[in-house]
Design an enzyme around this catalytic site. Structure first.
Site, PDB file in Angstrom:
ATOM      1  N   ASP A  47       0.861  -1.178   0.000  1.00 52.01           N
ATOM      2  CA  ASP A  47       0.000   0.000   0.000  1.00 52.01           C
ATOM      3  C   ASP A  47       0.897   1.227   0.000  1.00 52.01           C
ATOM      4  O   ASP A  47       1.882   1.281   0.749  1.00 52.01           O
ATOM      5  CB  ASP A  47      -0.886   0.055   1.244  1.00 52.01           C
ATOM      6  CG  ASP A  47      -2.107  -0.838   1.149  1.00 52.01           C
ATOM      7  OD1 ASP A  47      -2.294  -1.496   0.108  1.00 52.01           O
ATOM      8  OD2 ASP A  47      -2.877  -0.871   2.112  1.00 52.01           O
ATOM      9  N   HIS A  62       3.972   7.688 -14.261  1.00 55.31           N
ATOM     10  CA  HIS A  62       4.878   6.629 -13.829  1.00 55.31           C
ATOM     11  C   HIS A  62       4.329   5.248 -14.164  1.00 55.31           C
ATOM     12  O   HIS A  62       3.123   5.051 -14.255  1.00 55.31           O
ATOM     13  CB  HIS A  62       5.083   6.670 -12.308  1.00 55.31           C
ATOM     14  CG  HIS A  62       5.519   7.984 -11.785  1.00 55.31           C
ATOM     15  ND1 HIS A  62       5.076   8.472 -10.588  1.00 55.31           N
ATOM     16  CD2 HIS A  62       6.358   8.927 -12.281  1.00 55.31           C
ATOM     17  CE1 HIS A  62       5.631   9.659 -10.364  1.00 55.31           C
ATOM     18  NE2 HIS A  62       6.401   9.958 -11.384  1.00 55.31           N
ATOM     19  N   LYS A  72      -2.679  -1.009 -10.101  1.00 55.76           N
ATOM     20  CA  LYS A  72      -2.937  -0.101  -8.976  1.00 55.76           C
ATOM     21  C   LYS A  72      -4.430   0.086  -8.755  1.00 55.76           C
ATOM     22  O   LYS A  72      -5.183   0.288  -9.706  1.00 55.76           O
ATOM     23  CB  LYS A  72      -2.324   1.279  -9.257  1.00 55.76           C
ATOM     24  CG  LYS A  72      -0.825   1.252  -9.416  1.00 55.76           C
ATOM     25  CD  LYS A  72      -0.276   2.625  -9.780  1.00 55.76           C
ATOM     26  CE  LYS A  72       1.232   2.547  -9.959  1.00 55.76           C
ATOM     27  NZ  LYS A  72       1.789   3.851 -10.358  1.00 55.76           N
ATOM     28  N   TYR A 132      -3.059   3.965  -2.510  1.00 54.93           N
ATOM     29  CA  TYR A 132      -3.208   3.007  -3.593  1.00 54.93           C
ATOM     30  C   TYR A 132      -2.495   1.713  -3.284  1.00 54.93           C
ATOM     31  O   TYR A 132      -1.411   1.683  -2.753  1.00 54.93           O
ATOM     32  CB  TYR A 132      -2.814   3.579  -4.954  1.00 54.93           C
ATOM     33  CG  TYR A 132      -1.450   4.173  -5.084  1.00 54.93           C
ATOM     34  CD1 TYR A 132      -0.416   3.472  -5.692  1.00 54.93           C
ATOM     35  CD2 TYR A 132      -1.193   5.457  -4.633  1.00 54.93           C
ATOM     36  CE1 TYR A 132       0.840   4.029  -5.836  1.00 54.93           C
ATOM     37  CE2 TYR A 132       0.056   6.029  -4.778  1.00 54.93           C
ATOM     38  CZ  TYR A 132       1.071   5.310  -5.375  1.00 54.93           C
ATOM     39  OH  TYR A 132       2.318   5.863  -5.509  1.00 54.93           O
ATOM     40  N   ASP A 170       9.762  14.300 -12.047  1.00 50.58           N
ATOM     41  CA  ASP A 170       8.646  14.457 -12.978  1.00 50.58           C
ATOM     42  C   ASP A 170       8.880  15.610 -13.950  1.00 50.58           C
ATOM     43  O   ASP A 170       8.507  15.530 -15.110  1.00 50.58           O
ATOM     44  CB  ASP A 170       7.341  14.652 -12.216  1.00 50.58           C
ATOM     45  CG  ASP A 170       6.894  13.387 -11.513  1.00 50.58           C
ATOM     46  OD1 ASP A 170       7.397  12.295 -11.855  1.00 50.58           O
ATOM     47  OD2 ASP A 170       6.041  13.481 -10.616  1.00 50.58           O
TER      48      ASP A 170
END
Length: 185
Positions: A47, A62, A72, A132, A170
């Site tokens: 998690d 990603h 996910k 998630y 990112d």
């Protein structure tokens, strides 16, 4: 649970029931038996939880490649996000296409994103928390990123480049390359 297929049918919106009374509510947010019929795996190994203090925080795009490719199941614990999945499965009829949904604590909706998709999201309000479940452990050597605002993908992010709050990773991610063969469909 209400399960809805999106325009890429392998990506699902899942809305668990909420049972409320004067004390608050109860909700069964995960049930392997109920979701097996929709081909959601029953084994999650990790998690992950993220907190975005600022509206406009973007995380993604990603994925992880084999042998640590991750499916996910994403949900919001506080706040709201715009969540996106981009199909990067070579040979898929929806290769290079994307689907998106708003997930929030108010709409109580989750999204199932199988292996073979880039994933990212943007916090729509400050102090947003996302949880998630993933089907494989994190493996740095298998991690891949694509620039969140790549013009070839034309994702309609709810923030522009000036407002987006990004990590260095990112911000510096490469553009989408259709020749990358990360996943076979």
């Amino acid at each position: 649970m209400n399960v809805q297929k999106l325009s890429i049918p392998d990506v699902l919106l899942i809305t668990p029931q909420k049972f409320a009374d004067e004390r608050g509510f109860f909700s069964e947010t995960w049930n392997a038996d109920k979701l097996k019929a929709h081909e959601v795996p029953s084994t999650f190994v990790q998690d992950n939880q993220s907190f975005s203090a600022q509206k406009g925080t973007v995380r993604g795009l990603h994925c992880q490649t084999e042998p640590y490719a991750q499916g996910k199941l994403v949900r919001v614990l506080r706040g709201a996000i715009w969540d996106v999945a981009v199909d990067i499965r070579q040979g898929s009829p929806t290769y290079g296409q994307w689907v998106a949904a708003e997930l929030s604590v108010e709409n109580w909706t989750q999204i199932w994103i199988p292996c073979g998709f880039l994933h990212g999201f943007c916090a729509l309000v400050p102090n947003t928390e996302v949880l998630y479940k993933v089907t494989a452990s994190y493996a740095k050597d298998c991690e891949r990123s694509v620039r969140w605002n790549d013009p070839a993908l034309a994702l309609p992010w709810p923030v522009g480049a000036e407002e987006a709050v990004l990590s260095d990773k990112d911000r510096e991610a490469p553009l989408f390359n259709p020749q990358d063969n990360w996943f076979q469909y």
